[in-house]
Design a protein around this motif. Structure first.
Motif, PDB file in Angstrom:
ATOM      1  N   ALA A  28      44.145  48.939  37.808  1.00 55.01           N
ATOM      2  CA  ALA A  28      43.308  50.012  37.277  1.00 55.01           C
ATOM      3  C   ALA A  28      43.598  51.286  38.069  1.00 55.01           C
ATOM      4  O   ALA A  28      43.855  51.236  39.264  1.00 55.01           O
ATOM      5  CB  ALA A  28      41.836  49.634  37.422  1.00 55.01           C
ATOM      6  N   PHE A  36      42.396  47.587  42.869  1.00 51.27           N
ATOM      7  CA  PHE A  36      41.554  47.120  41.768  1.00 51.27           C
ATOM      8  C   PHE A  36      42.505  46.652  40.663  1.00 51.27           C
ATOM      9  O   PHE A  36      43.169  47.465  40.021  1.00 51.27           O
ATOM     10  CB  PHE A  36      40.681  48.285  41.302  1.00 51.27           C
ATOM     11  N   ARG A  38      43.197  43.990  37.225  1.00 52.78           N
ATOM     12  CA  ARG A  38      42.537  43.261  36.139  1.00 52.78           C
ATOM     13  C   ARG A  38      43.483  42.203  35.599  1.00 52.78           C
ATOM     14  O   ARG A  38      44.675  42.475  35.407  1.00 52.78           O
ATOM     15  CB  ARG A  38      42.120  44.200  34.994  1.00 52.78           C
ATOM     16  N   THR A  83      33.664  39.402  35.315  1.00 56.30           N
ATOM     17  CA  THR A  83      34.045  39.575  33.919  1.00 56.30           C
ATOM     18  C   THR A  83      32.784  39.965  33.168  1.00 56.30           C
ATOM     19  O   THR A  83      31.812  39.209  33.100  1.00 56.30           O
ATOM     20  CB  THR A  83      34.737  38.317  33.338  1.00 56.30           C
ATOM     21  N   HIS A  94      37.965  41.465  36.570  1.00 53.66           N
ATOM     22  CA  HIS A  94      38.156  42.477  37.597  1.00 53.66           C
ATOM     23  C   HIS A  94      38.332  41.782  38.943  1.00 53.66           C
ATOM     24  O   HIS A  94      37.522  40.902  39.282  1.00 53.66           O
ATOM     25  CB  HIS A  94      36.927  43.384  37.694  1.00 53.66           C
ATOM     26  N   ILE A  96      38.741  43.058  42.786  1.00 57.12           N
ATOM     27  CA  ILE A  96      38.645  44.324  43.507  1.00 57.12           C
ATOM     28  C   ILE A  96      38.517  44.062  45.002  1.00 57.12           C
ATOM     29  O   ILE A  96      37.615  43.342  45.441  1.00 57.12           O
ATOM     30  CB  ILE A  96      37.403  45.126  43.047  1.00 57.12           C
TER      31      ILE A  96
END
Lengths: 145, 145
Positions: A28, A36, A38, A83, A94, A96
């Motif tokens: 991202a 980050f 995905r 999620t 995600h 992170i």
């Protein structure tokens, strides 16, 4: 399986990092949270429990592999996994890396900002994002696609 | 494995719903999000990837079972799953039924409020929380502990 109105069916959804048949990994572009990633399921399904067990296992294996790379490379304070899909109901996780110095910590990335950083967050990571992307790619491409 | 300063080692962490050796399920007392459960790992580990594969599988089986019960009982707009742990770094999964009418939708529960409800959210659920708790309990207690 493709849904014409779904942005994750239509577009890659971020900076492409790795791609297999059933899933892809993107990074991202979030300046506050540079590490980050995905993990996006290829097929258009809304809920994690819509996937059969074998697919859930394959998806979580990718999520965990990304988490492991972030931990090894960056020693983050915490990993956040989620999620949600309230806006885009197409299964994506995600992953992170969070740091006690980041703009929102300990709040969730979707919560209230806690501080303003003097230098870009990316500059505080232990390695360049291009190298981190490469490590993520190498790790996940070793998994079944 | 217990950590004296950890609230999830010390306390049950919510309304007890079901308990097994390796995990327990509680309901969070969040008036805005009445169908909000947490699956808490018994041992004090910080990250999902700290768990070996067999334990991750067992934990996700519980998470998915809770999700399935919430979907079947409530027909929510979306399920949200997350493991953050920035404040309490002891592995626990949030399993939250979200509705397009809820106080924050489509924002995450940690994000900005979008509306004020005229009636308590609990009153809009298709069944009483005590019954929902019972369905969650029955479903997860069928799993390996």
């Amino acid at each position: 399986m493709e849904h014409p109105d779904c942005p994750l069916c239509r577009d890659v959804g971020g900076l492409p990092v790795a791609s297999a048949t059933r899933w892809r990994v993107i990074r991202a572009a979030e300046p506050d949270f540079p590490a980050f990633y995905r993990v996006i399921w290829t097929a258009h399904v809304a809920e994690f429990s819509d996937l059969p067990l074998a697919d859930r296992d394959a998806l979580m294996a990718v999520v965990v592999r990304v988490e492991e790379v972030l931990r090894a490379a960056l020693s983050p304070t915490k990993i956040n996994l989620a999620t949600l899909g309230n806006v885009v109901p197409h299964v994506h996780w995600h992953v992170i890396a969070r740091f006690d110095w980041d703009s929102h910590f300990p709040n969730p990335v979707w919560g209230e900002r806690r501080r303003t950083l003097a230098v870009p967050a990316e500059a505080r990571l232990a390695l360049p994002l291009s190298e981190l992307d490469g490590r993520v790619r190498d790790a996940v491409m070793a998994l079944p696609g």
